[in-house]
Design a protein around this motif. Structure first.
Motif, short mmCIF file in Angstrom:
data_model
loop_
_atom_site.label_atom_id
_atom_site.label_comp_id
_atom_site.label_asym_id
_atom_site.label_seq_id
_atom_site.Cartn_x
_atom_site.Cartn_y
_atom_site.Cartn_z
N LEU A 67 0.84 -1.20 0.00
CA LEU A 67 0.00 0.00 0.00
C LEU A 67 0.87 1.25 0.00
CD1 LEU A 67 -2.91 1.03 0.17
CD2 LEU A 67 -2.66 1.10 2.64
N ARG A 68 1.87 1.24 0.86
CA ARG A 68 2.78 2.39 0.93
C ARG A 68 3.53 2.54 -0.39
NH1 ARG A 68 5.91 2.45 6.54
NH2 ARG A 68 5.54 0.26 6.17
N ALA A 69 3.99 1.40 -0.91
CA ALA A 69 4.74 1.44 -2.16
C ALA A 69 3.85 1.95 -3.29
CB ALA A 69 5.28 0.05 -2.50
N PHE A 70 2.56 1.58 -3.26
CA PHE A 70 1.66 2.02 -4.32
C PHE A 70 1.43 3.54 -4.25
CE2 PHE A 70 -1.43 1.81 -7.53
CZ PHE A 70 -2.43 2.70 -7.19
N ILE A 71 1.25 4.05 -3.03
CA ILE A 71 1.05 5.50 -2.91
C ILE A 71 2.28 6.24 -3.42
CG2 ILE A 71 0.61 7.39 -1.28
CD1 ILE A 71 -0.93 5.42 0.44
N ARG A 72 3.46 5.68 -3.11
CA ARG A 72 4.68 6.29 -3.62
C ARG A 72 4.71 6.22 -5.13
NH1 ARG A 72 8.23 3.42 -0.19
NH2 ARG A 72 8.09 4.42 1.81
N LEU A 73 4.21 5.10 -5.66
CA LEU A 73 4.18 4.93 -7.12
C LEU A 73 3.26 5.95 -7.75
CD1 LEU A 73 5.12 3.15 -9.51
CD2 LEU A 73 3.11 1.75 -9.15
N ASP A 74 2.10 6.18 -7.12
CA ASP A 74 1.19 7.19 -7.63
C ASP A 74 1.86 8.55 -7.66
OD1 ASP A 74 -2.35 6.62 -6.79
OD2 ASP A 74 -1.13 6.14 -8.55
N PHE A 75 2.61 8.83 -6.61
CA PHE A 75 3.30 10.10 -6.58
C PHE A 75 4.34 10.20 -7.69
CE2 PHE A 75 4.75 14.02 -5.10
CZ PHE A 75 6.13 14.02 -5.03
N SER A 76 5.09 9.09 -7.90
CA SER A 76 6.07 9.09 -8.99
C SER A 76 5.39 9.23 -10.34
CB SER A 76 6.88 7.79 -9.02
OG SER A 76 7.25 7.41 -7.75
N THR A 77 4.14 8.79 -10.41
CA THR A 77 3.40 8.89 -11.67
C THR A 77 3.11 10.35 -12.00
OG1 THR A 77 2.37 6.76 -11.22
CG2 THR A 77 1.36 8.10 -12.90
N ARG B 141 -5.17 4.75 -4.00
CA ARG B 141 -5.54 5.92 -4.78
C ARG B 141 -6.31 6.92 -3.93
NH1 ARG B 141 -5.64 6.03 -10.17
NH2 ARG B 141 -3.63 5.02 -9.88
N TYR B 142 -7.26 6.41 -3.13
CA TYR B 142 -8.04 7.28 -2.24
C TYR B 142 -7.12 8.00 -1.25
CZ TYR B 142 -12.85 6.31 -3.60
OH TYR B 142 -14.03 6.27 -4.28
N LEU B 143 -6.20 7.23 -0.67
CA LEU B 143 -5.28 7.84 0.29
C LEU B 143 -4.39 8.86 -0.39
CD1 LEU B 143 -4.30 4.73 2.46
CD2 LEU B 143 -5.74 6.68 3.10
N PHE B 144 -3.94 8.53 -1.61
CA PHE B 144 -3.10 9.46 -2.35
C PHE B 144 -3.84 10.77 -2.59
CE2 PHE B 144 -0.15 11.09 -5.35
CZ PHE B 144 -0.88 11.61 -6.40
N VAL B 145 -5.11 10.63 -3.02
CA VAL B 145 -5.92 11.81 -3.31
C VAL B 145 -6.10 12.64 -2.04
CG1 VAL B 145 -8.24 12.54 -3.88
CG2 VAL B 145 -7.09 10.90 -5.32
N LEU B 146 -6.34 11.94 -0.93
CA LEU B 146 -6.52 12.65 0.35
C LEU B 146 -5.26 13.42 0.71
CD1 LEU B 146 -9.06 12.39 2.13
CD2 LEU B 146 -7.66 11.11 3.73
N LEU B 147 -4.12 12.77 0.59
CA LEU B 147 -2.85 13.42 0.89
C LEU B 147 -2.64 14.61 -0.03
CD1 LEU B 147 -0.60 10.27 1.41
CD2 LEU B 147 -1.18 11.98 3.13
N PHE B 148 -3.02 14.41 -1.29
CA PHE B 148 -2.84 15.50 -2.24
C PHE B 148 -3.75 16.66 -1.91
CE2 PHE B 148 -0.18 15.50 -5.94
CZ PHE B 148 -0.42 16.76 -6.45
N ASP B 149 -4.97 16.36 -1.45
CA ASP B 149 -5.90 17.42 -1.02
C ASP B 149 -5.26 18.25 0.09
OD1 ASP B 149 -9.07 15.63 -1.35
OD2 ASP B 149 -7.89 16.82 -2.76
N ILE B 150 -4.71 17.55 1.08
CA ILE B 150 -4.10 18.25 2.22
C ILE B 150 -2.95 19.13 1.73
CG2 ILE B 150 -2.82 17.93 4.38
CD1 ILE B 150 -4.47 15.34 4.75
#
Lengths: 278, 126, 228
Positions: free
Chosen positions: C4-14, C86-95
């Motif tokens: 999960l952590r690696a995926f969020i990092r991957l989304d960020f790298s994307t 993806r949801y967590l990534f979006v939340l972090l991005f919102d913040i």
């Protein structure tokens, strides 16, 4: 001999096209080539094996997990703004067996610049970066979709060599689709022949090449019944040619020319023959 | 040991491998107990299928010329005089059959064939 | 958890390659412009969320173009992890976007006052400050489940329109809420006591959490059925 992959009665339909009852096995330590025209269903079957899409019916059994499968598709599944170095950086956390030394070695062998963006790579280089990744994470099974199309003969030979090196270790296997029959002839141990979504042959390449012979003769040399034995019959001004099963040679006149046939011609005759029956 | 394959001769590849290894054994090029290249290594070197090399080796094993040891590879068995003789005999037979076919095509009689054979044998010291 | 952590990092790298100076500059100017236009810093919640919505959709857009959904499968990432990540990534991005918008809005408004462009302090009512982010968050939850259902290009239209509507209505809501009559009526709806306010806040938060959960579960159900 254990199998790394087993498909049983795999079927999938799309509007205007369907794959029917495909079954084959891939034993460990061997290379299997998928032959078929464009649109025969090769990519769909590979995608189903990889889990991108599910079959309508039938089963797919894989003796390894996703991290042990190396994938090379027609287009890389990487963000095109990434550099080659970023591909390693972003994907390696997902592979417990990632080997950065091996990856560096392949980058050098393929002359891939770490700083180059994926979108700036040529078609051949895009395939090579995928291959470098696929060979650097301890994969047990390589699945490649048309890995050599668009490459010059030297590059194709290089890829074929790499595949053969890969299976020097008997626990590994390769499944690749291609319509470049010369590569299949060089590399494949097993061949699955796909015409219009159905498997017309699944077995060793050697047995396939022995099963059929090329025949040629003069016009009017064959009776109607004998003609039925000929697959991909082609008549021209000075004679005819085609292919038939070696077992049927005794039915045919002895005066005909019968010789070993290349995979290319088997491919052509089979497809021609299939079209006739439509 | 060397193996040189022709992709154009029409002869199956596994037969070519068998013949060349067999000849090498009978001529002494391959010594007793010598280890043959692995089926996979040979396939990689010759750029052919491992199934072809495996078939050649297992046929040779069936003929009693080599033995495969699990985990090690294929070893050359002691040269069997009888087998060598049999191998030579089959080659003589093949040559004579070819001569007979040629005779048929050219209308040569059996008597003429025997005459030619006697002459040739006189020239060679057997 | 690792994946999960690696995926969020991957989304960020994307999305990282697309977060270049040029883009940040344009967004920064836009944020400052909105705040100065409305004369208040408190618009940062609205602009922040909007930026979050736009960028939250980025992984979907890039994912569609570069077949990343297929990549996730080859990396052995379960579909549940993809959706949750993806949801967590979006939340972090919102913040992150809200913080970004806050800093720039404050900079913009105080800078404009210092330069004399802006005279009046022009605060916003509490009602508007609450209303805007709530509406935007609900929209984002809806947007996410739509993005998991269809491809980005089809879903794009679905949220571009609301975003435009929201942009226009943001200022409208603010002006309306500041209108003394309506503001008084809205403010009277709010509880008087501190405890009351806390309860009210908790109810709103629970409502939003419920919306997020529904959206998340819907997204998982949809994504699991999809073929690539």
């Amino acid at each position: 001999m254990t199998n790394i992959l087993e498909l049983k009665n795999f079927s999938k339909s799309y509007p205007g096209f369907s794959i029917k009852d495909v079954s084959f096995t891939l034993p460990k330590g061997y290379i299997c080539g998928f032959v078929g025209q464009n649109g025969a269903g090769k990519t769909t079957i590979l995608k189903s094996i990889l889990g991108f899409t599910r079959p309508d019916s039938g089963t797919i059994e894989l003796a390894c997990c996703a991290e042990e499968i190396g994938v090379v598709m027609e287009a890389p599944m990487y963000v095109d703004e990434w550099t080659v170095a970023e591909v390693e950086m972003n994907l390696s956390p997902f592979y417990p067996a990632w080997d950065c030394v091996a990856f560096a070695r392949y980058l050098e062998q393929f002359a891939l610049d770490r700083k180059k963006k994926i979108k700036a790579l040529s078609r051949g280089m895009k395939m090579k970066i995928q291959l470098a990744v696929a060979l650097s994470h301890g994969a047990k099974l390589l699945i490649l979709d048309e890995p050599t199309s668009g490459l010059d003969p030297l590059a194709r030979d290089e890829v074929c060599d790499l595949l053969r090196e890969f299976v020097l270790d008997e626990s590994r296997s390769v499944l690749f689709s291609s319509h470049i029959t010369s590569d299949l002839e060089k590399t494949a141990d097993y061949i699955n022949f796909l015409i219009d979504g159905t498997i017309v042959y699944a077995g060793t390449k050697d047995a396939l090449l022995e099963k059929y012979v090329r025949v040629a003769g003069g016009l009017g040399a064959l009776s109607a019944e004998q003609k039925r034995c000929i697959i991909g019959y082609r008549e021209h001004g000075t004679g005819f040619e085609g292919m038939c099963e070696r077992a049927h040679l005794r039915i045919l006149p002895q005066t005909l020319l019968a010789e070993a046939i290349a995979l290319d011609d088997i491919f052509i005759c089979m497809n021609k023959g299939a079209k006739l029956h439509e | 040991m060397q193996i040189i394959l022709s992709h154009r001769s029409g002869e199956p590849l596994y037969e070519q491998i068998k013949t060349q290894i067999r000849d090498a054994i009978f001529s002494g090029d391959l010594a007793e107990d010598e280890l043959l290249p692995s089926v996979r290594g040979l396939a990689r070197d010759l750029k052919i299928s491992v199934i072809t090399t495996t078939r050649a080796y297992s046929d040779l094993e069936a003929e009693g010329l080599v033995v495969s040891v699990q985990g090690k590879g294929c070893y050359v068995l002691p040269r069997n005089k009888e087998l060598a003789r049999e191998n030579a005999l089959s080659k003589v037979e093949a040559g004579l059959s070819a001569a007979i076919d040629a005779a048929k095509a050219g209308g040569i009689t059996a008597a003429e064939i025997l005459e030619t054979l006697t002459l040739l044998l006189k020239e060679e010291v057997l | 958890m690792n994946k999960l952590r690696a995926f969020i990092r991957l989304d960020f790298s994307t999305v990282k390659p697309y977060l270049n100076i040029k883009t940040l500059l344009i967004l920064g100017v836009f944020t400052i412009f909105v705040s100065v236009l409305n004369g208040t810093v408190s618009m940062f919640l609205g602009t922040g969320f909007m930026l979050g919505m736009i960028f939250g959709a980025n992984p979907f857009a890039i994912g569609e173009k570069c077949s990343l959904d297929a990549l996730y499968i080859t990396l052995g990432i379960s579909k549940r992890t993809v959706v949750l990540g993806r949801y967590l990534f979006v939340l972090l991005f919102d913040i992150a976007s809200i913080l970004f918008a806050f800093v720039l809005s404050a900079f913009g408004v105080f800078g404009a006052k210092a330069l004399g462009i802006l005279q009046d302090s022009g605060g916003t009512s509490v009602a508007a400050t609450i209303l805007i982010p709530v509406v935007l968050l609900l929209m984002q939850m809806f947007q996410l489940s739509r993005l998991f259902k269809t491809s980005y290009s089809k879903a794009k239209f679905v949220f571009v329109l609301p975003i435009l509507m929201v942009t226009a209505s943001m200022s409208f809501i603010r002006i309306l809420a500041n209108n003394t009559a309506t503001a008084a009526r809205l403010s009277s709806a709010l509880p008087e006591s501190f405890a009351g306010k806390v309860l009210f806040g908790a109810v709103i938060a629970a409502m939003l959490a419920l919306a997020a959960l529904c959206s998340y579960r819907r997204s998982i159900a949809i994504y699991k059925k999809r073929d690539f």
